[in-house]
Design an enzyme around this catalytic site. Sequence first.
Site, PDB file in Angstrom:
ATOM      1  CB  CYS A   1      -0.293  -9.441 -91.740  1.00 35.90           C
ATOM      2  SG  CYS A   1      -0.434 -11.222 -91.699  1.00 35.90           S
TER       3      CYS A   1
ATOM      4  N   GLY B   1      -2.791  -7.098 -86.754  1.00 34.77           N
ATOM      5  CA  GLY B   1      -2.256  -8.408 -86.403  1.00 34.77           C
ATOM      6  C   GLY B   1      -1.515  -8.346 -85.095  1.00 34.77           C
TER       7      GLY B   1
ATOM      8  CG  ASN C   1      -2.367  -7.139 -95.764  1.00 38.81           C
ATOM      9  OD1 ASN C   1      -3.108  -8.014 -95.334  1.00 38.81           O
ATOM     10  ND2 ASN C   1      -2.755  -5.889 -95.919  1.00 38.81           N
ATOM     11  N   GLY C   2      -2.426 -10.546 -97.121  1.00 38.49           N
ATOM     12  CA  GLY C   2      -3.408 -11.093 -98.055  1.00 38.49           C
ATOM     13  C   GLY C   2      -3.456 -12.600 -97.955  1.00 38.49           C
TER      14      GLY C   2
ATOM     15  CE1 TYR D   1     -13.361  -5.706 -85.562  1.00 36.89           C
ATOM     16  CE2 TYR D   1     -11.835  -6.608 -87.163  1.00 36.89           C
ATOM     17  CZ  TYR D   1     -12.259  -6.486 -85.856  1.00 36.89           C
ATOM     18  OH  TYR D   1     -11.593  -7.124 -84.856  1.00 36.89           O
TER      19      TYR D   1
END
Length: 477
Positions: free
Chosen positions: A6, A34, A103-104, A248
């Site tokens: 995220c 996300g 985030n993770g 990416y």
Amino acid sequence: MVKENCGVVGIFSLSGTNVIPMVIDALRALQHRGQEAWGIAIPNKPPLKRLGLVSDASSEFKTITKEYASPSVIGHVRYSTMGRSTLENAQPLKVKDLCIAHNGTIANVQELSNLVGGCSFTPQTSSDTLVAAQRLVALISENGNMVKALSVLKNEMVGSYCFTFITDDNSVYAARDPKGFRPMVLGYKEIDNTYIVASESSALSAVGAEMQRNVDPGELIRLSKNGMETERFSDEPTHAHCSFEFTYFAHPSSNMEGTNIYVARKNIGKFLARKFPIKDADLVIPVPDSARPAALGYAQELGVPFDEGLLKDRYSKKGPLRSFIEPHQSDRIEINRWIIPIKEIIDGQHVIVIDDSLVRGTSSKAIIKALRRAGAKKISMVITYPPIKFPCYAGIDFPSKEELATFSDGKEMTLEETTEMVRQSIGADFLGYNDADNLAAAIGIPKDSMCFTCSTGNYDSLGITPEFRSRIEMKGE
Ligand code: SF4
């Protein structure tokens, strides 16, 4: 268990400006991280959460801006690495007087859950973020403050984390894990005297803030009426920035660890052209959208024309979305259907197709079929990332080995054998993968400061020896 990767945001305005419009714009600028759900939290109110894209709720923006008016906020966009895409799993989450956005991935959530007195959750209903938040709240009350609590928690918790927190007494915090797996930046908007922390600098640009710097791995930032304060909860000498962000995941406009992502990707293309100088090709085309800068760099370095041979149908339901981060296979297939080859460009040509990664091989297979149907004479595929062979436990969704295109069912394989196996399965005439040395050199960050675990299988930077679990075990689906 539910684990998320995220994008996160935290904003505090010292001038008292209502920052809700700002957080909405910032989250929209992180939407590429996300697309399943989003949410915001302000002090003394339950978090607001919605499924889908931020823009899907545009008719509500006026009401949200009024009802949640606040000079401080945290926000979150979600894609799941574990757990279903439900509103319940969306963030921020609230535990007592603390709201958290993450985030993770926390890799040892079972162990951590024992410390908060719970070990009976199911993959569908529980969240590693919630467990971390519960433990953090307990540690804050034991230790008296956030930095002491984090310096204990970092030793109990294995994984990758960029957190933003907001407390009911109106402080915004941002913390980045000691290895710096996931990115985080700090910005300032002078006109409103407002600080903003976010996963990427694209969010800072979206609100007119200037990027000040990266948040350091192991740093805790506090934004409050006292301004910006910083402390350290860890002093790890070595870092492990996710190399996949550079090829990416991150937005091309973002600056990360001193490197602009667009420039890095173009450079990756240049370095790849030196590794694979396919001189008899007629043109170089990107797989839209993230491989475009690398394809341009490749074409320029090789002196072969660059063209757009594949276009995304931006007007279809899923066309503008990104296939890799969509959680369901059927959705990925639908996205690939809307990548359209341009016959007039492809017909009779030897095309070099540049893609940013080859994970499951679903997209590559579909694209090569489409190019053949459009009359391609020969198709060489060059991938900007090394072969992905191992699952990521630091926040990116390659959850099970058997889903990967490189899966060999326990058979030892050389790089050449793996490449040949994948080449045959996707149907290309030639397949070339990047390697970690070449990739790190092109990005301009020392290789030993980056994570390449999904390619090497060396989990030392996470400090774990993972038991490889199936997708059903991890995602509950
Ligand atoms: S394992 Fe791969 S995707 Fe995961 S953090 Fe490391 S480099 Fe990134």
